[in-house]
Design an enzyme around this catalytic site. Sequence first.
Site, PDB file in Angstrom:
ATOM      1  N   TYR A 122      -2.068  -6.508  10.602  1.00 46.32           N
ATOM      2  CA  TYR A 122      -2.333  -7.487   9.553  1.00 46.32           C
ATOM      3  C   TYR A 122      -1.468  -8.732   9.703  1.00 46.32           C
ATOM      4  CZ  TYR A 122      -4.717  -3.654   7.099  1.00 46.32           C
ATOM      5  OH  TYR A 122      -5.548  -2.628   6.750  1.00 46.32           O
ATOM      6  N   LYS A 136      18.784  18.783  -3.465  1.00 47.73           N
ATOM      7  CA  LYS A 136      17.973  17.968  -4.378  1.00 47.73           C
ATOM      8  C   LYS A 136      16.966  17.145  -3.571  1.00 47.73           C
ATOM      9  CE  LYS A 136      21.276  14.135  -4.385  1.00 47.73           C
ATOM     10  NZ  LYS A 136      22.087  13.201  -5.191  1.00 47.73           N
ATOM     11  N   ARG A 183      28.437   6.181 -14.221  1.00 53.72           N
ATOM     12  CA  ARG A 183      27.099   6.783 -14.354  1.00 53.72           C
ATOM     13  C   ARG A 183      27.191   7.865 -15.436  1.00 53.72           C
ATOM     14  NH1 ARG A 183      24.933   7.783  -8.235  1.00 53.72           N
ATOM     15  NH2 ARG A 183      26.106   9.707  -8.613  1.00 53.72           N
ATOM     16  N   MET A 219      -0.341   1.126   5.955  1.00 54.47           N
ATOM     17  CA  MET A 219      -0.219   2.307   5.112  1.00 54.47           C
ATOM     18  C   MET A 219      -0.276   3.603   5.912  1.00 54.47           C
ATOM     19  SD  MET A 219      -2.502   3.432   1.796  1.00 54.47           S
ATOM     20  CE  MET A 219      -1.991   2.005   0.827  1.00 54.47           C
TER      21      MET A 219
END
Length: 368
Positions: A262, A35, A132, A310
């Site tokens: 930053y 998965k 669940r 990023m």
Amino acid sequence: MTVPFREATIDLDAIADNVRHFRRLTGVEVIAVVKANAYGHGAAAAAVAALSGGATRLGVAEIPEALELRRQGVHAPVMAWLHAPGERFEQAAAQDIEVGISSFDQLAAAAAAASVARPVAVHLKFETGLSRNGLAPEDWGRVLAEAARLERIGRLRVVGLFSHLSNTSAEDDRAALAKFDEAVATAATFGIRPEIRHIAATAAAIDLPEMRLDAVRIGIGLYGLSPFEDRTSSDLGLRPAMTLRGAVAAVRRVPAGTGVSYGYDHRTERDTTLALVPLGYADGIPRNASGRLPVSIGGRRYANVGRIAMDQFVVDVGDAPVSIGDEVVLFGDPTLGVPSAADWATAAGTIDYEIVTRIGPRVPRRTS
């Protein structure tokens, strides 16, 4: 040799070897869980590797993941166990995908997707304490009676009975197994006797032999990573399959007191060399590990400095002779002297599952 700008190398032999290890360890069938794009490793390639190592079935969360495996030419048995509200199962039935059933409505939808010549294969999931999905104990009688009826008239084939463990403690997991055994016994009173019962994932498959039953679902262990905080991959006899690499994109010599990235969360304490690594949180690098993230350059280990951005982060390499284009190993097999996914998990305050799974699509996967 040109070093890739950014790349995740996937060792398919490691995946196959890890399956063989679990086959030897447990003595039962291995369901290879692929998965979430095989925990970031590439679902189709990982599935083929796992099958070559002796896995007998594949597991995914959602039917679209199973359908994509079929489109990629993977025709082994595959089950999917998490479904959207009101999901229909016609496509799954047409592609011989086994469906996990957690409610009466899902059972009815599976029966509706069957044809006269092709019953739908299902695995009935029981709630045994994880809170669940899964059939609630108060619904067992109703669902099992209907499943038995549908099986008798050829609409369904009950392939498996299963549940999930919490991995909280051995005592909690044994309580869940006792509840599951109760569900299996109840199913038998309705004439339901499946091919396989499965409840253990990697951790229980290793530590709790009584949980192995007829099959184990191996997820994180398939990719050579440890589910335990106190044991490494090598302790468990596993080989990590993913190595994340990049190339130094820029090198800058700076004086003491220079701000980095930053916010200037970091200022250099001395004259030093800064190397730029072209991966960032857009690629799955955990921003909350800023200032702690370990990497290897030229066989030496460093930590990043300043905020992870990023697309890039910075490493202080001191006076080491680092050049543009040099290889950076972000994580891989720690027996080779590089940081591990577990090291990254420690730096980010998370688990190694998340580290590999979050590596984004901008990072090419290359199999080896």
